[in-house]
Design an enzyme around this catalytic site. Structure first.
Site, PDB file in Angstrom:
ATOM      1  N   HIS A   1       0.820  -1.224   0.000  1.00 26.85           N
ATOM      2  CA  HIS A   1       0.000   0.000   0.000  1.00 26.85           C
ATOM      3  C   HIS A   1       0.852   1.271   0.000  1.00 26.85           C
ATOM      4  O   HIS A   1       1.871   1.370   0.666  1.00 26.85           O
ATOM      5  CB  HIS A   1      -1.047  -0.012   1.103  1.00 26.85           C
TER       6      HIS A   1
ATOM      7  N   ASP B   1       5.602   2.076   7.268  1.00 28.32           N
ATOM      8  CA  ASP B   1       4.350   1.377   6.984  1.00 28.32           C
ATOM      9  C   ASP B   1       3.614   2.180   5.914  1.00 28.32           C
ATOM     10  O   ASP B   1       3.009   3.203   6.233  1.00 28.32           O
ATOM     11  CB  ASP B   1       3.521   1.272   8.268  1.00 28.32           C
TER      12      ASP B   1
ATOM     13  N   GLU C   1      -5.266   1.701   2.257  1.00 23.11           N
ATOM     14  CA  GLU C   1      -5.152   0.533   3.143  1.00 23.11           C
ATOM     15  C   GLU C   1      -5.387   0.924   4.596  1.00 23.11           C
ATOM     16  O   GLU C   1      -6.032   0.204   5.354  1.00 23.11           O
ATOM     17  CB  GLU C   1      -3.763  -0.108   2.992  1.00 23.11           C
ATOM     18  N   GLU C   2      -4.867   2.080   4.967  1.00 24.17           N
ATOM     19  CA  GLU C   2      -4.880   2.475   6.386  1.00 24.17           C
ATOM     20  C   GLU C   2      -6.283   2.823   6.895  1.00 24.17           C
ATOM     21  O   GLU C   2      -6.476   2.997   8.086  1.00 24.17           O
ATOM     22  CB  GLU C   2      -3.931   3.661   6.619  1.00 24.17           C
TER      23      GLU C   2
ATOM     24  N   ASP D   1       3.529  -6.096   3.611  1.00 22.18           N
ATOM     25  CA  ASP D   1       3.276  -5.006   4.559  1.00 22.18           C
ATOM     26  C   ASP D   1       4.248  -5.150   5.724  1.00 22.18           C
ATOM     27  O   ASP D   1       5.064  -6.071   5.744  1.00 22.18           O
ATOM     28  CB  ASP D   1       1.811  -5.063   5.040  1.00 22.18           C
TER      29      ASP D   1
ATOM     30  N   HIS E   1       2.882   2.945  13.350  1.00 19.83           N
ATOM     31  CA  HIS E   1       1.930   4.057  13.449  1.00 19.83           C
ATOM     32  C   HIS E   1       2.407   5.157  14.402  1.00 19.83           C
ATOM     33  O   HIS E   1       1.609   5.944  14.890  1.00 19.83           O
ATOM     34  CB  HIS E   1       0.517   3.584  13.808  1.00 19.83           C
TER      35      HIS E   1
HETATM   36 ZN   LIG Z   1       0.528  -1.142   6.481  1.00 21.29          ZN
END
Ligand SMILES: [Zn+2]
Length: 331
Positions: A63, A164, A194-195, A217, A303
């Site tokens: 992603h 990420d 995606e998130e 990922d 994150h």
């Molecule tokens: Zn991810």
């Protein structure tokens, strides 16, 4: 690999606003794939290898988007309230800096809070753009931002926001650059959104109708003090991602990935996480169903604005994918 990942993480592209990063990826892939198209949602689809009556179409997904913030209101003094785009946690937000798509910068402040050792909800926070009135504020309702944090090269370990999943994007780009020919058809998809719930990958898979798929990922590590939530360790190789909150990987695809890792002589691990999911979730359940597994890159502090990966895991992931796709794929 380091210069590629730096270029990717320094590009601003929150979910739903992936145009900037898509351009960077397209430039990297020109001349290395047979075709590059953008589907209606904005997924970038790179095809390599011919589709024949008896070969296999393998979809690989990484992603492009990153977590971010969206302005919900600007008050009369020019402070911007915001909502999250994806998994933005208050503890990773206080004191952070953000960068808007239009280039404006801001710092996250919070309302008076009685405790110094806890943080309030995002609703009690605001973005201070250094102005004194709404009319001077360079952003308005609906504008989006990402966390602003420089890329740091710590040797083998690399730190930035958006590892990420720009590390997955980097791995997929490098693999496509290195695969000279393939008896399969490779459909490499750089997915959107995606998130915010793996929204881009499913429609892309429906359009491609692959025979099997792999989502690339990041995954959580359990190798920091007092953390035993995962057996995955940074630097110990890519992980076969077999279970998370949305997916049970197809054991045939996972077994094929493990065999590929052995053949390529790369170390590999197994990833099982209880929270979160990947593009595998919507790919697996698209159309009439797609046998799907995942290759996950170990990542600490996911994150947060300082996500950490190990460049050797990225390089070993590339080796693994090149090995898997250079040979005829049959489940
Ligand atoms: Zn991810």
């Amino acid at each position: 690999m380091k210069s590629l990942i730096k270029k990717l993480v320094e590009t601003t592209a929150p979910s739903g606003y992936e145009a900037n990063i898509r351009k960077v990826i397209e430039a990297e892939l020109k001349g290395h794939v047979d075709s590059l198209t953008v589907d209606p949602l904005g997924n970038l689809i790179a095809l390599k290898g011919e589709k024949t009556a008896d070969n296999t179409t393998v979809m690989l997904a990484a992603h492009m988007d990153e977590i971010g913030l969206m302005v919900t209101h600007v008050d009369e003094n020019g402070f911007a309230r915001f909502t999250r785009i994806g998994g933005v946690f208050p503890r990773n937000t206080a004191g952070g800096r953000v960068r808007f798509l239009n280039g404006a910068a801001g710092v996250i402040g919070m309302e008076p809070h009685s405790s110094l050792s806890s943080v309030p909800e995002l609703e009690k926070m605001f973005i201070d753009l250094g102005v004194s009135s709404a009319k001077d504020c360079p952003v308005e309702i609906g504008d989006v931002a990402v966390f602003e944090r420089t890329f740091e090269d710590l040797g083998n370990r690399l730190v930035s926001k958006a590892m990420d999943d720009r590390s997955g994007v980097a791995v997929l780009i490098a693999a496509l650059q290195q695969i000279k020919s393939t008896p399969n058809q490779i459909a490499a998809v750089f997915t959107v959104q995606e998130e915010v719930g793996t929204r881009g990958a499913g429609p892309a898979a429906f359009g491609i109708n692959p025979d099997l798929a792999i989502a690339i990922d990041v995954t959580l590590c359990g190798d920091t003090p007092l953390d035993n939530s995962s057996q995955v360790r940074l630097g110990d190789g890519p992980a076969v991602h077999i279970k998370d909150a949305g997916t049970l990987a197809d054991p045939r695809v996972s077994a094929w990935i493990r065999q590929g890792a052995k053949a390529a002589k790369v170390p590999f691990q197994t990833s099982i996480i209880s929270r979160g999911t990947t593009d595998a979730y919507t790919i697996q359940t698209s159309g009439a169903g797609v046998p799907t597994s995942g290759i996950s890159i170990p990542c600490r502090y996911i994150h947060s604005p300082s996500e950490m990966v190990d460049v050797r895991d990225l390089e070993n992931s590339v080796k693994l994918i090149v090995q898997l796709l250079s040979n005829q794929v049959k489940l």
